[in-house]
Design a protein around this motif. Structure first.
Motif, PDB file in Angstrom:
ATOM      1  N   THR A 137      35.673  48.976  55.339  1.00  0.00           N
ATOM      2  CA  THR A 137      36.600  48.402  54.362  1.00  0.00           C
ATOM      3  C   THR A 137      36.049  48.563  52.952  1.00  0.00           C
ATOM      4  O   THR A 137      36.780  48.942  52.022  1.00  0.00           O
ATOM      5  CB  THR A 137      36.847  46.919  54.680  1.00  0.00           C
ATOM      6  N   ALA A 138      34.763  48.258  52.786  1.00  0.00           N
ATOM      7  CA  ALA A 138      34.132  48.429  51.474  1.00  0.00           C
ATOM      8  C   ALA A 138      34.226  49.881  51.018  1.00  0.00           C
ATOM      9  O   ALA A 138      34.519  50.156  49.844  1.00  0.00           O
ATOM     10  CB  ALA A 138      32.677  47.975  51.532  1.00  0.00           C
ATOM     11  N   ARG A 139      33.974  50.816  51.932  1.00  0.00           N
ATOM     12  CA  ARG A 139      34.052  52.236  51.565  1.00  0.00           C
ATOM     13  C   ARG A 139      35.465  52.600  51.105  1.00  0.00           C
ATOM     14  O   ARG A 139      35.650  53.341  50.135  1.00  0.00           O
ATOM     15  CB  ARG A 139      33.647  53.118  52.752  1.00  0.00           C
ATOM     16  N   LYS A 140      36.463  52.077  51.815  1.00  0.00           N
ATOM     17  CA  LYS A 140      37.859  52.374  51.466  1.00  0.00           C
ATOM     18  C   LYS A 140      38.190  51.833  50.081  1.00  0.00           C
ATOM     19  O   LYS A 140      38.842  52.519  49.262  1.00  0.00           O
ATOM     20  CB  LYS A 140      38.784  51.738  52.512  1.00  0.00           C
ATOM     21  N   ILE A 141      37.744  50.629  49.789  1.00  0.00           N
ATOM     22  CA  ILE A 141      37.994  50.039  48.469  1.00  0.00           C
ATOM     23  C   ILE A 141      37.318  50.852  47.377  1.00  0.00           C
ATOM     24  O   ILE A 141      37.913  51.139  46.323  1.00  0.00           O
ATOM     25  CB  ILE A 141      37.512  48.574  48.450  1.00  0.00           C
ATOM     26  N   ILE A 142      36.073  51.237  47.621  1.00  0.00           N
ATOM     27  CA  ILE A 142      35.331  52.026  46.634  1.00  0.00           C
ATOM     28  C   ILE A 142      36.017  53.365  46.375  1.00  0.00           C
ATOM     29  O   ILE A 142      36.151  53.807  45.223  1.00  0.00           O
ATOM     30  CB  ILE A 142      33.874  52.234  47.101  1.00  0.00           C
ATOM     31  N   GLU A 143      36.476  54.020  47.438  1.00  0.00           N
ATOM     32  CA  GLU A 143      37.171  55.299  47.274  1.00  0.00           C
ATOM     33  C   GLU A 143      38.404  55.143  46.381  1.00  0.00           C
ATOM     34  O   GLU A 143      38.654  55.968  45.490  1.00  0.00           O
ATOM     35  CB  GLU A 143      37.578  55.843  48.647  1.00  0.00           C
ATOM     36  N   ASN A 144      39.166  54.078  46.623  1.00  0.00           N
ATOM     37  CA  ASN A 144      40.358  53.836  45.809  1.00  0.00           C
ATOM     38  C   ASN A 144      40.000  53.600  44.348  1.00  0.00           C
ATOM     39  O   ASN A 144      40.649  54.133  43.437  1.00  0.00           O
ATOM     40  CB  ASN A 144      41.132  52.630  46.356  1.00  0.00           C
ATOM     41  N   LEU A 145      38.970  52.814  44.102  1.00  0.00           N
ATOM     42  CA  LEU A 145      38.575  52.511  42.726  1.00  0.00           C
ATOM     43  C   LEU A 145      38.012  53.744  42.029  1.00  0.00           C
ATOM     44  O   LEU A 145      38.263  53.966  40.833  1.00  0.00           O
ATOM     45  CB  LEU A 145      37.556  51.378  42.718  1.00  0.00           C
ATOM     46  N   MET A 146      37.253  54.556  42.764  1.00  0.00           N
ATOM     47  CA  MET A 146      36.712  55.778  42.174  1.00  0.00           C
ATOM     48  C   MET A 146      37.828  56.752  41.802  1.00  0.00           C
ATOM     49  O   MET A 146      37.745  57.451  40.786  1.00  0.00           O
ATOM     50  CB  MET A 146      35.716  56.428  43.141  1.00  0.00           C
ATOM     51  N   PHE A 235      28.005  35.467  47.517  1.00  0.00           N
ATOM     52  CA  PHE A 235      27.097  34.809  46.572  1.00  0.00           C
ATOM     53  C   PHE A 235      27.674  34.833  45.152  1.00  0.00           C
ATOM     54  O   PHE A 235      27.206  34.101  44.290  1.00  0.00           O
ATOM     55  CB  PHE A 235      25.739  35.512  46.542  1.00  0.00           C
ATOM     56  N   TYR A 236      28.658  35.723  44.927  1.00  0.00           N
ATOM     57  CA  TYR A 236      29.253  35.879  43.608  1.00  0.00           C
ATOM     58  C   TYR A 236      30.717  35.424  43.650  1.00  0.00           C
ATOM     59  O   TYR A 236      31.428  35.676  44.626  1.00  0.00           O
ATOM     60  CB  TYR A 236      29.180  37.327  43.132  1.00  0.00           C
ATOM     61  N   GLN A 237      31.151  34.791  42.577  1.00  0.00           N
ATOM     62  CA  GLN A 237      32.525  34.303  42.510  1.00  0.00           C
ATOM     63  C   GLN A 237      33.478  35.498  42.447  1.00  0.00           C
ATOM     64  O   GLN A 237      33.470  36.257  41.480  1.00  0.00           O
ATOM     65  CB  GLN A 237      32.693  33.428  41.271  1.00  0.00           C
ATOM     66  N   PRO A 238      34.314  35.684  43.472  1.00  0.00           N
ATOM     67  CA  PRO A 238      35.160  36.882  43.495  1.00  0.00           C
ATOM     68  C   PRO A 238      36.442  36.704  42.684  1.00  0.00           C
ATOM     69  O   PRO A 238      37.029  35.623  42.646  1.00  0.00           O
ATOM     70  CB  PRO A 238      35.486  37.042  44.985  1.00  0.00           C
ATOM     71  N   ASP A 239      36.871  37.786  42.055  1.00  0.00           N
ATOM     72  CA  ASP A 239      38.187  37.838  41.439  1.00  0.00           C
ATOM     73  C   ASP A 239      39.228  38.332  42.439  1.00  0.00           C
ATOM     74  O   ASP A 239      40.421  38.091  42.262  1.00  0.00           O
ATOM     75  CB  ASP A 239      38.144  38.759  40.216  1.00  0.00           C
ATOM     76  N   LEU A 240      38.752  39.020  43.468  1.00  0.00           N
ATOM     77  CA  LEU A 240      39.593  39.430  44.590  1.00  0.00           C
ATOM     78  C   LEU A 240      38.758  39.283  45.855  1.00  0.00           C
ATOM     79  O   LEU A 240      37.709  39.921  45.977  1.00  0.00           O
ATOM     80  CB  LEU A 240      40.068  40.881  44.428  1.00  0.00           C
ATOM     81  N   ALA A 241      39.204  38.441  46.766  1.00  0.00           N
ATOM     82  CA  ALA A 241      38.452  38.173  48.002  1.00  0.00           C
ATOM     83  C   ALA A 241      39.157  38.840  49.178  1.00  0.00           C
ATOM     84  O   ALA A 241      40.321  38.533  49.475  1.00  0.00           O
ATOM     85  CB  ALA A 241      38.329  36.672  48.232  1.00  0.00           C
ATOM     86  N   VAL A 242      38.445  39.758  49.838  1.00  0.00           N
ATOM     87  CA  VAL A 242      38.963  40.479  51.001  1.00  0.00           C
ATOM     88  C   VAL A 242      38.185  40.028  52.225  1.00  0.00           C
ATOM     89  O   VAL A 242      36.946  40.046  52.225  1.00  0.00           O
ATOM     90  CB  VAL A 242      38.822  42.007  50.818  1.00  0.00           C
ATOM     91  N   THR A 243      38.904  39.628  53.277  1.00  0.00           N
ATOM     92  CA  THR A 243      38.265  39.188  54.520  1.00  0.00           C
ATOM     93  C   THR A 243      38.789  40.025  55.676  1.00  0.00           C
ATOM     94  O   THR A 243      39.996  40.213  55.828  1.00  0.00           O
ATOM     95  CB  THR A 243      38.540  37.701  54.790  1.00  0.00           C
ATOM     96  N   VAL A 244      37.857  40.533  56.497  1.00  0.00           N
ATOM     97  CA  VAL A 244      38.202  41.381  57.630  1.00  0.00           C
ATOM     98  C   VAL A 244      38.116  40.563  58.917  1.00  0.00           C
ATOM     99  O   VAL A 244      37.163  39.799  59.117  1.00  0.00           O
ATOM    100  CB  VAL A 244      37.255  42.599  57.717  1.00  0.00           C
ATOM    101  N   LEU A 245      39.126  40.729  59.791  1.00  0.00           N
ATOM    102  CA  LEU A 245      39.185  40.006  61.067  1.00  0.00           C
ATOM    103  C   LEU A 245      39.226  40.993  62.215  1.00  0.00           C
ATOM    104  O   LEU A 245      39.708  42.123  62.077  1.00  0.00           O
ATOM    105  CB  LEU A 245      40.417  39.098  61.114  1.00  0.00           C
ATOM    106  N   LEU A 438      46.944  46.292  41.317  1.00  0.00           N
ATOM    107  CA  LEU A 438      47.217  45.020  40.644  1.00  0.00           C
ATOM    108  C   LEU A 438      45.934  44.395  40.112  1.00  0.00           C
ATOM    109  O   LEU A 438      45.905  43.834  39.006  1.00  0.00           O
ATOM    110  CB  LEU A 438      47.919  44.062  41.605  1.00  0.00           C
ATOM    111  N   PHE A 439      44.853  44.496  40.899  1.00  0.00           N
ATOM    112  CA  PHE A 439      43.553  43.964  40.478  1.00  0.00           C
ATOM    113  C   PHE A 439      43.072  44.662  39.208  1.00  0.00           C
ATOM    114  O   PHE A 439      42.643  44.006  38.248  1.00  0.00           O
ATOM    115  CB  PHE A 439      42.535  44.155  41.612  1.00  0.00           C
ATOM    116  N   VAL A 440      43.155  45.976  39.180  1.00  0.00           N
ATOM    117  CA  VAL A 440      42.704  46.739  38.027  1.00  0.00           C
ATOM    118  C   VAL A 440      43.542  46.415  36.793  1.00  0.00           C
ATOM    119  O   VAL A 440      43.012  46.237  35.681  1.00  0.00           O
ATOM    120  CB  VAL A 440      42.738  48.260  38.334  1.00  0.00           C
TER     121      VAL A 440
END
Length: 445
Positions: A137-146, A235-245, A438-440
């Protein structure tokens, strides 16, 4: 006012963070000990004076958790702080009862007192259990942001199992950095997928110091991505919180600590692995999301699997190696390697238990439900040697590696081996791309 004596009950991660952010400079408390569990060989050492600060010139001793009641009595402890993750509610409250019976208060610390605020926008990727699919999930988010032209700096949940002073702030930008910092297999599994794709990743012990370094990284920083560990909250206050189930473990999103915290605080809830889970389990997980967090955006996703040499599996006798924590305290009975072996029609998945060597024997005694696969345990040099020796002893045609890293770089695998790769593939109308756009728009100037 008399200082309250405190023990922090941990596993070399959240415990150190809670100390650093809440107790290190707090004159109303005196942390007299840490206890350690869950991870092998992290007790019987000290949280060093260099990290503990001026109030702790001798450092703080770390004891095995099974000495907790004795420590409460001997050190006249007032309060115990529970500070590790991926444990069920029965375990948490059982430990609470043990602490209370010994005379001390039992406390769980939440985000308000322990999360740090960044100068940069923060996206957190957390989960309800270990092994849900945070990394993909993290990789997918990073790819989109890049693709949007943004520089993403990753900060990983701590795994400081070595020299704590040297691990205060760690920066990884190349595979060579992994060796320079003497990373364990667990660390490599989390760090390597980022650095091989050109991302900088930070980790260590002091997460405020890490945050400030990440914010001013020499390669630039537009967004900080918190890459969570176990099912701990950020540990850091998120501006966007993603949770995987994970629908392979339906219901556990409401029965494990602090996974339910992640579910209830999520802006986006991703139900992963829908391609390999029971459809009824997917429905149950979706229903639980709506019950606990009805405003969360729900995304369903497949964990797509591909294999570089499928001919080494089809009609072959194979042994499967999976991610260690997912199988141990994550309690999963299968991973990407097993699914690949089944889908590609291996003639037999060999049971490794008759061939176990050294510390792997201890791992299976502690977690007897692991079953017919090998957890990639590599917290120290001896565990690596035992993993290599176990593989050597097994009579098989090929080794199926379902871990995120190339194990052949850290152990000598003499048999033919094949790696299994897995990625997040969203299904339906809801996509991460829309959420991130939307986040960006909101947070990136």
């Amino acid at each position: 006012m008399k200082e309250k004596k405190v023990i922090i009950i941990g596993a070399a991660g959240r415990d150190f963070h809670n100390f650093n952010t809440v107790f290190r400079e707090n004159v109303h408390y005196r942390v007299v000990a840490f206890t350690a569990a869950q991870i092998p060989d992290i007790d019987d050492r000290k949280y060093p004076a260099e990290l503990a600060g001026e109030r702790y010139p001798d450092g703080i001793p770390i004891f095995p958790q099974d000495k907790l009641e004795e420590l409460i009595h001997d050190l006249e402890v007032d309060e115990c702080i529970f500070a590790y993750s991926d444990v069920n509610y029965q375990f948490v409250m059982g430990l609470g009862a043990q602490v209370n019976a010994a005379g001390a208060d039992f406390r769980l610390m939440g985000p308000k007192s322990t999360t740090l605020k960044s100068k940069k926008p923060v996206i957190s990727v957390c989960a309800t259990r270990t092994g849900c699919g945070k990394s993909q999930t993290a990789r997918k988010i990073i790819e989109n942001l890049m693709e949007m032209g943004l520089k993403v700096i990753v900060v990983r949940h701590p795994m400081p199992y070595g020299n704590l002073v040297e691990q205060k702030v760690q920066r990884f930008s190349t595979v060579e950095d992994l060796h320079r910092h003497h990373c364990t297999i667990e660390e490599m599994e989390e760090y390597e997928p980022h650095v091989v794709r050109g991302n900088v990743i930070y980790a260590g012990v002091d997460y405020e110091a890490i945050l400030r370094e990440a914010e001013k990284d020499p390669d630039g920083c537009d967004v900080i991505l918190w890459d969570g560990g176990n099912n701990d909250f950020s540990f850091y206050q998120p501006d966007l919180a993603v949770t995987v189930l994970d629908p392979h473990r339906p219901g556990q999103e409401l029965s494990y600590y602090p996974g339910e915290v992640n579910l209830r605080t999520a802006d986006v809830a991703i139900i992963n692995k829908i391609d390999s889970a029971d459809p009824d389990a997917v429905v149950q997980v979706e229903r639980n999301i709506k019950h606990a967090n009805p405003t969360a955006t729900v995304i369903k996703a497949e964990s797509t699997i591909h294999v570089d040499q499928p001919e080494l599996i089809k009609n072959k006798r194979v042994v499967v190696i999976e991610d260690g924590p997912t199988l141990t305290h994550g309690e999963m009975k299968l991973g990407a390697g097993i699914i690949a072996a089944q889908r590609l029609e291996a003639s037999e998945i060999i049971d490794p238990r008759p061939y176990l060597t050294g510390k792997l024997i201890d791992t299976f005694k502690t977690y007897p439900e692991i079953g017919t696969l090998i957890p990639a345990m590599g917290y120290g040099e001896q565990q690596l040697k035992d993993l290599e020796a176990t593989i050597d002893k097994i009579d098989c045609d090929a080794v199926v590696i379902g871990t995120p890293i190339d194990l052949s770089r850290v152990i000598n695998i003499k048999k033919p081996f094949v790696r299994v790769h897995y990625d997040l593939k969203e299904q339906g109308e809801q996509k991460l791309e829309k959420v991130l756009a939307l986040f960006v728009k909101q947070y990136i100037k």
